[in-house]
Enzyme design. Structure first.
Site, PDB file in Angstrom:
ATOM      1  N   GLY A 138       0.922  -1.079  -0.034  1.00 33.50           N
ATOM      2  CA  GLY A 138       0.011   0.204   0.025  1.00 33.50           C
ATOM      3  C   GLY A 138       0.742   1.266   0.179  1.00 33.50           C
ATOM      4  O   GLY A 138       2.107   0.990   0.331  1.00 33.50           O
ATOM      5  N   CYS A 139       0.305   2.375  -0.408  1.00 35.20           N
ATOM      6  CA  CYS A 139       1.139   3.446  -0.607  1.00 35.20           C
ATOM      7  C   CYS A 139       1.659   4.045   0.862  1.00 35.20           C
ATOM      8  O   CYS A 139       2.936   4.535   0.893  1.00 35.20           O
ATOM      9  CB  CYS A 139       0.359   4.737  -1.369  1.00 35.20           C
ATOM     10  SG  CYS A 139      -1.355   4.985  -0.607  1.00 35.20           S
ATOM     11  N   MET A 140       0.689   4.260   1.467  1.00 31.37           N
ATOM     12  CA  MET A 140       0.946   4.823   2.951  1.00 31.37           C
ATOM     13  C   MET A 140       1.965   3.835   3.598  1.00 31.37           C
ATOM     14  O   MET A 140       2.882   4.107   4.498  1.00 31.37           O
ATOM     15  CB  MET A 140      -0.096   5.114   3.792  1.00 31.37           C
ATOM     16  CG  MET A 140      -0.569   6.571   3.338  1.00 31.37           C
ATOM     17  SD  MET A 140      -1.818   7.141   4.664  1.00 31.37           S
ATOM     18  CE  MET A 140      -3.336   6.002   4.155  1.00 31.37           C
ATOM     19  N   ALA A 141       1.718   2.426   3.287  1.00 27.50           N
ATOM     20  CA  ALA A 141       2.473   1.400   4.121  1.00 27.50           C
ATOM     21  C   ALA A 141       4.056   1.393   3.380  1.00 27.50           C
ATOM     22  O   ALA A 141       4.837   1.536   4.301  1.00 27.50           O
ATOM     23  CB  ALA A 141       1.974   0.088   3.885  1.00 27.50           C
TER      24      ALA A 141
END
Length: 345
Positions: A149-152
């Site tokens: 995921g992008c924020m991950a």
């Protein structure tokens, strides 16, 4: 490195991420974009659905088609909303030699966390490798690849060197700020509510939290005690992550800076901002948006550590990262088709 052209399909190509995958692959030297699927937009031209592509000479007039018409291809990029790929995975896998999924369906391994955060994915088949191009160690063996995921992934970049060298106490706090495109085209938030605003998104319980903990544990052998909170920015794209950690008593601040330099040296799409002194020296959205670059910096004061990471959620956090993985899996130049320069203003 190989010179041949590889046939590529984009499944779920009418969303923001799908549009960015199209944009990157349309000018990729080794990709032959042969199929674009979209059920509700079947028959529509790419340029009509993605206005920023309507002047591209190669793809603007290409038509979206139903998934049932998908031909055999070398690679498929799956950009469907989370939960939508599992029911059609057999169809995609039957037509594609390699499958790159950009949604969250196959990221988590813990059955309880999977049921909590991805209830539509619990019965999904396929042996998907969770893959971070810079950190996972070579190309994955599986033909099924799930991207972070992008924020991950921004958070993982901020934390990875700290835990790899066992420099910090287990408890860390991460706050992640994201632009509006992270909610996708189906977001119910009106622009008037987001404009001129900066607000909390999820102080607890975000589905990227177990993903971050899982990835750090698998990559470093250390299980973090993570507090992860998210916030909504008044900007279309981009993620800025701040992570707060405490240095172990038997370690030194200089070791932290060395750990980041060692971990990220030679990574073409990870840029370490060493020894930032002025505010503009730190990672920021203006330096990364529109590019496949992530910027990272670390600041140490006594035992207090603050790391900052910035990336474009649609490029380095999604489409660009997937193209980077595609390049590595198929023996291409890792940097092929990927922008290194931000759009700036």
């Amino acid at each position: 490195m190989v010179d041949q052209s590889l046939t590529v399909a984009v499944v779920g190509a009418s969303g923001y991420t799908g549009g960015e995958v199209i944009r990157l692959l349309a000018d990729h030297p080794n990709a032959d974009l042969v199929f674009l699927s979209a059920e509700r937009n079947a028959g529509a031209a790419v340029g009509a659905v993605h206005p920023w592509l309507r002047n591209h000479p190669g793809v603007a007039k290409e038509k979206f088609r139903p998934l049932a018409e998908m031909p055999e291809v070398d690679a498929a990029f799956c950009c469907l909303p989370t939960g939508k790929l599992p029911p059609v995975l057999d169809t995609v896998a039957g037509q594609a030699k390699s499958v790159f999924n950009l949604a969250g369906d196959f990221r988590l391994r813990d059955a309880g966390e999977l049921r909590r955060h991805y209830p539509d994915s619990t019965d999904a088949g396929g042996e998907f490798a969770y893959y971070i191009p810079e950190l996972s160690g070579g190309a994955p063996e599986s033909r099924f690849v799930n991207l972070p995921g992008c924020m991950a992934v921004a958070s993982i970049y901020a934390l990875y060197p700290l835990f790899l060298d066992d420099l910090v106490e287990p408890h860390v706090v991460v706050d992640a700020k994201t632009g509006s495109s992270g909610s996708g085209k189906g977001s119910g938030e009106h622009p008037a509510e987001r404009a001129g605003n900066f607000r909390v998104h999820k102080p607890h319980g975000h589905r990227h939290a177990p993903e971050i903990s899982q990835a750090i544990a698998e990559l470093t052998g250390v299980q973090p005690e993570l507090q992860f909170s998210t916030y909504s920015l008044d900007t279309p794209r981009g993620i800025l992550v701040s992570a707060y950690a405490r240095l172990r008593e038997d370690r030194q601040g200089l070791e932290v800076k060395r750990a980041f330099a060692k971990a990220y040296v030679g990574r073409p799409f990870l840029r370490l901002r060493s020894a930032p002194k002025k505010p503009q020296d730190f990672p920021m959205l203006k330096a990364v948006n529109g590019s496949n670059l992530a910027e990272v910096s670390v600041s140490v004061s006594g035992r207090e550590i603050v790391t900052v990471a910035a990336l474009d959620n649609l490029i380095k956090g999604a489409a660009g990262q997937a193209v980077q993985a595609f390049n590595l899996v198929h023996g291409l130049d890792e940097e092929a088709g990927l922008p290194r320069t931000a759009v700036g203003l």
